[in-house]
Design a protein around this motif. Structure first.
Motif, mmCIF file in Angstrom:
data_model
loop_
_atom_site.group_PDB
_atom_site.id
_atom_site.type_symbol
_atom_site.label_atom_id
_atom_site.label_comp_id
_atom_site.label_asym_id
_atom_site.label_seq_id
_atom_site.Cartn_x
_atom_site.Cartn_y
_atom_site.Cartn_z
ATOM 1 N N ALA A 110 97.028 11.339 17.199
ATOM 2 C CA ALA A 110 98.156 10.503 17.628
ATOM 3 C C ALA A 110 97.895 9.035 17.324
ATOM 4 O O ALA A 110 98.820 8.278 17.016
ATOM 5 C CB ALA A 110 98.409 10.697 19.124
ATOM 6 N N GLY A 111 96.625 8.630 17.399
ATOM 7 C CA GLY A 111 96.274 7.245 17.104
ATOM 8 C C GLY A 111 95.987 6.993 15.639
ATOM 9 O O GLY A 111 95.666 5.867 15.255
ATOM 10 N N GLY A 112 96.091 8.028 14.815
ATOM 11 C CA GLY A 112 95.816 7.859 13.396
ATOM 12 C C GLY A 112 94.367 7.510 13.112
ATOM 13 O O GLY A 112 94.063 6.872 12.098
ATOM 14 N N ASP A 113 93.462 7.914 13.994
ATOM 15 C CA ASP A 113 92.043 7.565 13.872
ATOM 16 C C ASP A 113 91.311 8.685 13.122
ATOM 17 O O ASP A 113 90.818 9.640 13.726
ATOM 18 C CB ASP A 113 91.435 7.349 15.258
ATOM 19 N N ILE A 114 91.215 8.556 11.812
ATOM 20 C CA ILE A 114 90.599 9.584 10.975
ATOM 21 C C ILE A 114 89.121 9.727 11.286
ATOM 22 O O ILE A 114 88.582 10.840 11.362
ATOM 23 C CB ILE A 114 90.807 9.242 9.486
ATOM 24 N N GLU A 115 88.440 8.599 11.485
ATOM 25 C CA GLU A 115 86.998 8.642 11.750
ATOM 26 C C GLU A 115 86.689 9.367 13.051
ATOM 27 O O GLU A 115 85.796 10.221 13.108
ATOM 28 C CB GLU A 115 86.426 7.226 11.793
ATOM 29 N N LEU A 116 87.418 9.020 14.088
ATOM 30 C CA LEU A 116 87.170 9.658 15.380
ATOM 31 C C LEU A 116 87.544 11.141 15.331
ATOM 32 O O LEU A 116 86.859 11.982 15.920
ATOM 33 C CB LEU A 116 87.944 8.949 16.491
ATOM 34 N N GLY A 117 88.618 11.475 14.630
ATOM 35 C CA GLY A 117 88.984 12.876 14.475
ATOM 36 C C GLY A 117 87.872 13.663 13.794
ATOM 37 O O GLY A 117 87.551 14.788 14.195
ATOM 38 N N CYS A 118 87.260 13.062 12.775
ATOM 39 C CA CYS A 118 86.137 13.687 12.087
ATOM 40 C C CYS A 118 84.968 13.894 13.039
ATOM 41 O O CYS A 118 84.336 14.957 13.067
ATOM 42 C CB CYS A 118 85.720 12.813 10.906
ATOM 43 N N TYR A 119 84.689 12.887 13.848
ATOM 44 C CA TYR A 119 83.576 12.948 14.804
ATOM 45 C C TYR A 119 83.817 14.013 15.867
ATOM 46 O O TYR A 119 82.914 14.781 16.210
ATOM 47 C CB TYR A 119 83.418 11.568 15.444
ATOM 48 N N VAL A 120 85.034 14.073 16.371
ATOM 49 C CA VAL A 120 85.356 15.066 17.400
ATOM 50 C C VAL A 120 85.215 16.477 16.828
ATOM 51 O O VAL A 120 84.618 17.361 17.454
ATOM 52 C CB VAL A 120 86.776 14.849 17.957
ATOM 53 N N LEU A 121 85.765 16.704 15.641
ATOM 54 C CA LEU A 121 85.690 18.033 15.041
ATOM 55 C C LEU A 121 84.231 18.416 14.747
ATOM 56 O O LEU A 121 83.836 19.578 14.913
ATOM 57 C CB LEU A 121 86.521 18.084 13.762
ATOM 58 N N THR A 122 83.422 17.438 14.361
ATOM 59 C CA THR A 122 82.000 17.705 14.126
ATOM 60 C C THR A 122 81.296 18.048 15.435
ATOM 61 O O THR A 122 80.426 18.925 15.472
ATOM 62 C CB THR A 122 81.335 16.494 13.456
ATOM 63 N N THR A 123 81.668 17.371 16.508
ATOM 64 C CA THR A 123 81.103 17.692 17.818
ATOM 65 C C THR A 123 81.482 19.107 18.232
ATOM 66 O O THR A 123 80.663 19.857 18.780
ATOM 67 C CB THR A 123 81.589 16.684 18.875
ATOM 68 N N MET A 124 82.715 19.491 17.974
ATOM 69 C CA MET A 124 83.144 20.860 18.251
ATOM 70 C C MET A 124 82.340 21.861 17.419
ATOM 71 O O MET A 124 82.001 22.956 17.895
ATOM 72 C CB MET A 124 84.640 21.010 17.963
ATOM 73 N N ALA A 125 82.026 21.474 16.185
ATOM 74 C CA ALA A 125 81.214 22.335 15.329
ATOM 75 C C ALA A 125 79.815 22.515 15.923
ATOM 76 O O ALA A 125 79.234 23.611 15.859
ATOM 77 C CB ALA A 125 81.124 21.755 13.924
ATOM 78 N N MET A 126 79.272 21.447 16.505
ATOM 79 C CA MET A 126 77.964 21.554 17.155
ATOM 80 C C MET A 126 78.005 22.556 18.302
ATOM 81 O O MET A 126 77.098 23.379 18.469
ATOM 82 C CB MET A 126 77.519 20.190 17.680
#
Length: 319
Positions: A110-126
Motif C-alpha cells: 500500500a505504501g509502494g515500499d518495494i524494499e520493505l516488501g522484499c524484506y518482509v517476504l524474505t523474513t517469511m521465507a526464513m
C-alpha cells in the motif's frame, strides 16, 4: 450498511454492489465503508470485529496528509507488523506470525515500499525454512529478489540472497548455496557509506554474513568450512546479544561434532546452555536439538549423558 452509515451520521459514495465487487477483487473500499463492514459483521457475531480480522486494517490509516507522509506511515506500520510477526515466530506462535507477516506485506504494498516488501517476504521465507520447508523458502526468496532487484538497495538484496543460500543448504544443494552466498557477498561489496539505505537492514554486513555462512556449511555437513567462516564472524558479548550468541554457539558445537571433536563440542555446548538458559525462544531450542542429535555416536559416554541431562533440566528439552 447504508442504515448503519445513516445512524452514525457518515456518508459513503459506495453502493452495496460496488462494495461487493471491490471485496471480490481483493480491494479495500474507501473509508468509512471498512468501519461499517466491521460494525455489520460484529452485530451478526455479537462481538467487536477488528478491521485486521477482515483484511482491512490498511483502511485505518486515513486522514489528511501528503502522499509522501502517507507512504511513510504505511512503511512504518509495515515494519512494526513484520517485527510483531518475527517475535511471534521466535516463541513458536506460527499462525500469529503469519498473520502479522501478511499484514506487513499488504502495508508495504500500500505504501509502494518495494524494499520493505522484499524484506518482509524474505523474513517469511526464513520462517518457512526454519519450519522445514526449504524448497518453498527458495521460491519465496527468489521471488522477492526478482520483484525488488531493479529498485532495492544492495544491502536489502544481499539479505535476500543470504537467506536463499541458507535455504539451498537445508535442501542439500551445495552448488546453489555457494552461488547464492557469493551473490550476497558481492552485493554487500557494493554498499557505500551514506547511500541512504533503510536503517532496518543495518544488521546485514560482512561479519553477519560470515556467521550465517557458518550455518550454511554446517547444514551442508562441511565442518571445516563452517568453522573457517565462524572465525571471520564478529565477536558478540553474551550480555548484549544473548540469543544470537547462544544460537551461534550451538551452530559451532554441531560443526565440531561433525568434525569428530567431542571435547571441544561439549565445552562450547555447555557455554551455549549457560547462555540460552537465560532466554525463552523456541527457535533457539531448535538449534540445541540439532547438536543433541549430532551427539548420537557418543550417547553412552558419561560426559555426553551428563550434558544431555543439562539440556533437559535447564532448557526443558525432551529426552
Amino acid at each position: 450498511m447504508s442504515q448503519l452509515a445513516h445512524e452514525a451520521g457518515l456518508t459513503t459514495a459506495h453502493t452495496h454492489t460496488s462494495v461487493a465487487n471491490r471485496c471480490r477483487r481483493g480491494m479495500v473500499p474507501d473509508w468509512p465503508v471498512p468501519k461499517l463492514l466491521g460494525w455489520a459483521i460484529g452485530e451478526r457475531l455479537g462481538r467487536t470485529v477488528q478491521l485486521a480480522e477482515i483484511g482491512m486494517a490498511d483502511a485505518q490509516m486515513n486522514g489528511s496528509f501528503s502522499d509522501d507522509v502517507g507512504r511513510e506511515l504505511f512503511s512504518v506500520t509495515a515494519e512494526l507488523s513484520r517485527l510483531a510477526g518475527w517475535t511471534a515466530f521466535d516463541v513458536g506462535q506460527h499462525d500469529a506470525a503469519q498473520r502479522h507477516f501478511i499484514q506487513a506485506l499488504r502495508l508495504a504494498r500500500a505504501g509502494g515500499d518495494i524494499e520493505l516488501g522484499c524484506y518482509v517476504l524474505t523474513t517469511m521465507a526464513m520462517q518457512t525454512l526454519l519450519r522445514g520447508f526449504a524448497s518453498e523458502a527458495i521460491d519465496m526468496t527468489q521471488g522477492a529478489f526478482e520483484r525488488a532487484k531493479a529498485g532495492a538497495a544492495p544491502r536489502v538484496l544481499a539479505f535476500t540472497k543470504l537467506i536463499e543460500a541458507r535455504a539451498h543448504a537445508r535442501d542439500n544443494n551445495a552448488r546453489a548455496a555457494s552461488a547464492a552466498l557469493a551473490a550476497s557477498e558481492s552485493l554487500l561489496d557494493q554498499v557505500r557509506d551514506g547511500a541512504g539505505e533503510p536503517t532496518w537492514i543495518d544488521f546485514c554486513h560482512h561479519a553477519g554474513l560470515s556467521a550465517d555462512a557458518a550455518e550454511i556449511f554446517r547444514d551442508l555437513k562441511n565442518p571445516k568450512a563452517a568453522l573457517a567462516w565462524n572465525a571471520q564472524a564478529a565477536a558478540m558479548q553474551s550480555g548484549v546479544f544473548t540469543r544470537p550468541v547462544g544460537m551461534r554457539l550451538a551452530i559451532v558445537v554441531t560443526a565440531h561434532l561433525q568434525d569428530r571433536d567431542l571435547d571441544h563440542g561439549l565445552e562450547l555446548g555447555n557455554q551455549a546452555i549457560d547462555v540460552l538458559a537465560r532466554v525463552q525462544s523456541t527457535r533457539a531450542l531448535d538449534y540445541v536439538r540439532e547438536f543433541n542429535a549430532a551427539l548420537a555416536p557418543w550417547r553412552r559416554e558419561t560426559a555426553v549423558r551428563e550434558f544431555l541431562n543439562r539440556t533437559r533440566t535447564e532448557l526443558g528439552m525432551a529426552a
